[in-house]
Scaffold this motif. Structure first.
Motif, mmCIF file in Angstrom:
data_model
loop_
_atom_site.group_PDB
_atom_site.id
_atom_site.type_symbol
_atom_site.label_atom_id
_atom_site.label_comp_id
_atom_site.label_asym_id
_atom_site.label_seq_id
_atom_site.Cartn_x
_atom_site.Cartn_y
_atom_site.Cartn_z
ATOM 1 N N GLY A 352 0.820 -1.211 0.000
ATOM 2 C CA GLY A 352 0.000 0.000 0.000
ATOM 3 C C GLY A 352 0.850 1.256 0.000
ATOM 4 O O GLY A 352 0.625 2.188 -0.799
ATOM 5 N N LEU A 353 1.862 1.289 0.881
ATOM 6 C CA LEU A 353 2.737 2.462 0.950
ATOM 7 C C LEU A 353 3.653 2.557 -0.266
ATOM 8 O O LEU A 353 3.738 3.597 -0.921
ATOM 9 C CB LEU A 353 3.580 2.393 2.233
ATOM 10 N N GLY A 354 4.345 1.443 -0.559
ATOM 11 C CA GLY A 354 5.282 1.468 -1.674
ATOM 12 C C GLY A 354 4.598 1.732 -2.999
ATOM 13 O O GLY A 354 5.039 2.585 -3.789
ATOM 14 N N GLY A 355 3.499 1.014 -3.262
ATOM 15 C CA GLY A 355 2.774 1.225 -4.507
ATOM 16 C C GLY A 355 2.149 2.601 -4.583
ATOM 17 O O GLY A 355 2.166 3.256 -5.638
ATOM 18 N N GLY A 356 1.596 3.068 -3.451
ATOM 19 C CA GLY A 356 0.974 4.386 -3.432
ATOM 20 C C GLY A 356 1.973 5.506 -3.662
ATOM 21 O O GLY A 356 1.731 6.429 -4.462
ATOM 22 N N GLY A 387 4.102 -8.023 -7.030
ATOM 23 C CA GLY A 387 2.888 -8.028 -6.214
ATOM 24 C C GLY A 387 1.720 -8.624 -6.966
ATOM 25 O O GLY A 387 0.944 -9.418 -6.419
ATOM 26 N N SER A 388 1.604 -8.290 -8.248
ATOM 27 C CA SER A 388 0.535 -8.849 -9.088
ATOM 28 C C SER A 388 0.750 -10.332 -9.345
ATOM 29 O O SER A 388 -0.200 -11.125 -9.346
ATOM 30 C CB SER A 388 0.473 -8.094 -10.417
ATOM 31 N N VAL A 389 1.994 -10.741 -9.558
ATOM 32 C CA VAL A 389 2.290 -12.168 -9.755
ATOM 33 C C VAL A 389 1.926 -12.963 -8.507
ATOM 34 O O VAL A 389 1.368 -14.059 -8.589
ATOM 35 C CB VAL A 389 3.777 -12.363 -10.120
ATOM 36 N N ALA A 413 9.538 -2.752 -2.283
ATOM 37 C CA ALA A 413 8.728 -1.748 -1.586
ATOM 38 C C ALA A 413 9.480 -1.109 -0.435
ATOM 39 O O ALA A 413 9.459 0.122 -0.258
ATOM 40 C CB ALA A 413 7.438 -2.395 -1.091
ATOM 41 N N VAL A 414 10.158 -1.928 0.368
ATOM 42 C CA VAL A 414 10.796 -1.384 1.575
ATOM 43 C C VAL A 414 11.998 -0.508 1.209
ATOM 44 O O VAL A 414 12.316 0.456 1.916
ATOM 45 C CB VAL A 414 11.204 -2.533 2.529
ATOM 46 N N VAL A 415 12.663 -0.807 0.082
ATOM 47 C CA VAL A 415 13.775 0.041 -0.370
ATOM 48 C C VAL A 415 13.277 1.403 -0.838
ATOM 49 O O VAL A 415 13.961 2.423 -0.675
ATOM 50 C CB VAL A 415 14.560 -0.672 -1.502
ATOM 51 N N LEU A 416 12.065 1.449 -1.374
ATOM 52 C CA LEU A 416 11.547 2.689 -1.956
ATOM 53 C C LEU A 416 10.979 3.657 -0.921
ATOM 54 O O LEU A 416 10.874 4.861 -1.208
ATOM 55 C CB LEU A 416 10.446 2.361 -2.971
#
Length: 602
Positions: A352-356, A387-389, A413-416
């Motif tokens: 949610g955070l990374g994608g957002g 995430g989609s896979v 995600a966590v790196v971003l």
């Protein structure tokens, strides 16, 4: 320096020192609780119940205090408290990851890890790796055991900790490559020092080891693109060969990341900051084709995936199992929320955070307020694609679970998080907009606290997530050895929640033939249809039951007794059954010989 400035610096320093003292005290208290607590003497359904709530509160507090110390350095170039904060977080991580050893477990991982120890035993027995498709992890443990004299099961618990240390170092280095600013690096540092990969930090499995190496490979890849020196490229090639040979699925994942990088590099609106050519994608394909094409098992796995995707597969997907369970048990809303939180909470927050944040960054790029570079765009695309896979793995039966592609997405995600928080704040706000700056600071801190809690309380499986502890007890090992030594013929072995073949693998090797054909015990021992267990069978059967099986349902699903397949009354009745003889009992494992009476009409 003015009097007000001196007072501000003094207050800042005192606050930093106070946070550091509190963090260290919390870690010391946690360590003291561990030292004075006795080791496990029997199977524990949840490691979280082995220590008081105060212990886990201290662990969470220590991680959060270390994070705050890192954040204290964000706005001050001369502040070095981030070094102490990072050290505090790593020390807390070490305490967490060593917990199975500290508790005195004989082994952690009661399924695949035991079989992988069997592959190690195969090498000892035959002197070759044979048809082993991922021998590197097994050779590593064998060589280390020979060099140190440690038992293979002990090394199976130590090795994931060592790989986790490599993972944390790789994540810090990767974060440094992804962001070009000190603020972005420090904002992201606490996030990458959290044990977000769960099982992969704990289990002796080649896939998990290879996942923990991905940050190192990506760091070397990005560094080689920035500085294509021969030495760096040579190290990249060696690391690529290593990770590609660890596990075929990880090999496909890493190759996919390189393909995404290649695609992003030629996308409009993306700032290409590296000009050197990349051959990592082609090299990875060559290694995969050259190595794994020699193993029919790998080809058959990919064939299974193809048949599922294009309509010829028929197995149930994980989501169907969840839906069926929910339909049959009709759990309360609070239980559903609890299950989702502890099973998928970390993924939900990170995606949610990374994608957002990545979406906002893309929007800023379209409005020409910010130009995404290839590193940031690649990691953001990794989050979206993997995430989609993983969602596809959840909806379809593709051999493995959704957690495997999600591990890669979580790394992205966590790196971003830190770099994107910094980028968006700097592009949307101005220095004089203190309200926006204060809100951004609160958002980052809250997000970090949530991830600290979730990554700590979901690291080990527990009934909160519908799972049980993966502890292996000495009595389970002894019971399995006794059964191997005393078996008197090729009989079926009935069991629940203990797989004899795994223990046989660990002791004798995977290639050694099994003396039993394992079958799951019927629900309620079939006492709903017959008076005696032996009446169900025309020949004698072995039955193996451990403590975990006897307490599984009442400890994992205490509020749903109507759904229990085995009740305490069933076990009591089985112990009194006149067609069943108890042959072995060490307090944990009980082995019975059931006399088949169906032919005789008893």
């Amino acid at each position: 320096m003015s009097e007000n400035s001196e007072q501000t610096v003094f207050t800042h320093s005192r606050t930093t020192e106070a946070i550091a003292v509190v963090g260290v005290l919390l870690l010391l208290i946690s360590t003291a609780i561990v030292v004075i607590s006795p080791q496990a003497t029997e199977y524990e359904i949840s490691l979280y119940d082995s220590y008081p709530a105060s212990f886990w509160g201290c662990i969470i507090g220590s991680l959060f205090a270390g994070s705050l110390l890192i954040f204290r350095s964000v706005g001050n170039p001369n502040e070095r408290s981030w070094v102490f904060g990072a050290s505090l977080m790593l020390a807390t991580d070490a305490l967490l990851l060593l917990m199975p050893l500290i508790r005195g477990y004989v082994m952690y991982g009661d399924a695949d890890p035991l079989t992988h120890l069997g592959y190690v035993q195969d090498i000892v027995n035959t002197g070759t790796t044979g048809a082993n498709i991922y021998p590197l992890a097994h050779l590593l443990v064998l060589a280390t055991a020979d060099a140190t004299g440690l038992k293979a099961m002990t090394l199976a618990m130590l090795t994931p900790v060592i790989f986790s240390a490599v993972y944390f170092g790789g994540m810090v280095s990767l974060l440094f490559q992804v962001t070009d600013s000190r603020r972005g690096f420090l904002l992201g540092l606490p996030f990458v020092l959290l044990p977000i990969l769960g099982y992969s930090h704990l289990l002796f499995r080649p896939f998990d080891f290879s996942i923990l190496l991905i940050p190192v490979v990506l760091y070397l890849f990005f560094k080689s693109q920035r500085n294509p020196a021969p030495a760096i490229r040579a190290i990249l090639v060696l690391s690529l060969v290593g990770i590609l040979l660890y596990h075929p699925l990880t090999a496909v994942f890493v190759t996919g990341i390189f393909l995404l990088y290649y695609t992003v590099q030629y996308s409009p609106k993306i700032q290409t900051i590296y000009q050197s050519p990349t051959s990592a994608f082609g090299f990875s394909l060559a290694v995969i084709a050259g190595w794994y094409s020699n193993f029919p098992g790998v080809i058959l796995r990919f064939d299974t995936i193809y048949r599922v995707l294009f309509g010829s597969g028929s197995n149930d997907a994980p989501v169907q199992a969840y839906a069926q369970t929910a339909q049959e048990a009709t759990p309360s809303l609070i239980d559903i929320v609890q299950f989702i939180t502890f099973r998928f909470g970390t993924e939900m927050v990170l995606f949610g955070l990374g994608g957002g944040l990545f979406g906002v960054a893309l929007l800023l790029g379209l409005k020409k307020r910010y130009a995404l570079d290839t590193r940031t765009a690649t990691m953001g695309t990794v989050v979206c694609v993997f995430g989609s896979v993983g969602l596809l793995f959840l909806l379809l039966d593709l051999i493995v679970t959704q957690e495997r592609p999600w591990q890669v997405a979580k790394i992205g995600a966590v790196v971003l998080l830190g770099p994107l928080f910094h980028i968006i704040k700097s592009r949307l706000g101005r220095p004089n907009q203190s309200l926006l700056a204060h809100s951004a600071k609160q958002t980052v801190t809250l997000a970090l606290l949530i991830l600290v809690v979730l990554s700590t309380l979901t690291l080990f499986p527990s009934p909160l997530s519908g799972m049980t502890n993966d502890q292996v007890t000495a009595m389970e090992v002894e019971g399995s050895q006794w059964l191997t030594e005393h078996e008197t013929g090729n009989r079926e072995l009935y069991h629940f929640d203990i797989e004899y073949r795994r223990f046989h693998h660990a002791e004798h090797g995977v290639r050694e033939g099994l003396p039993f054909w394992e079958v799951f015990l019927p629900a309620h021992f079939n006492y709903t249809t017959t008076m005696y267990f032996g009446q169900n069978y025309g020949s004698d059967k072995y039955v193996m039951i451990n403590r975990k099986g006897r307490i599984f349902y009442q400890e994992t699903y205490p509020d749903y007794p109507q759904r229990w397949k085995y009740t305490p009354q069933d076990f009591q009745r089985f112990n009194r059954d006149r067609t069943v003889d108890r042959s072995y009992d060490n307090g944990d494992v009980r082995i019975y010989l059931a006399n088949g009476t169906r032919i005789r009409g008893a």
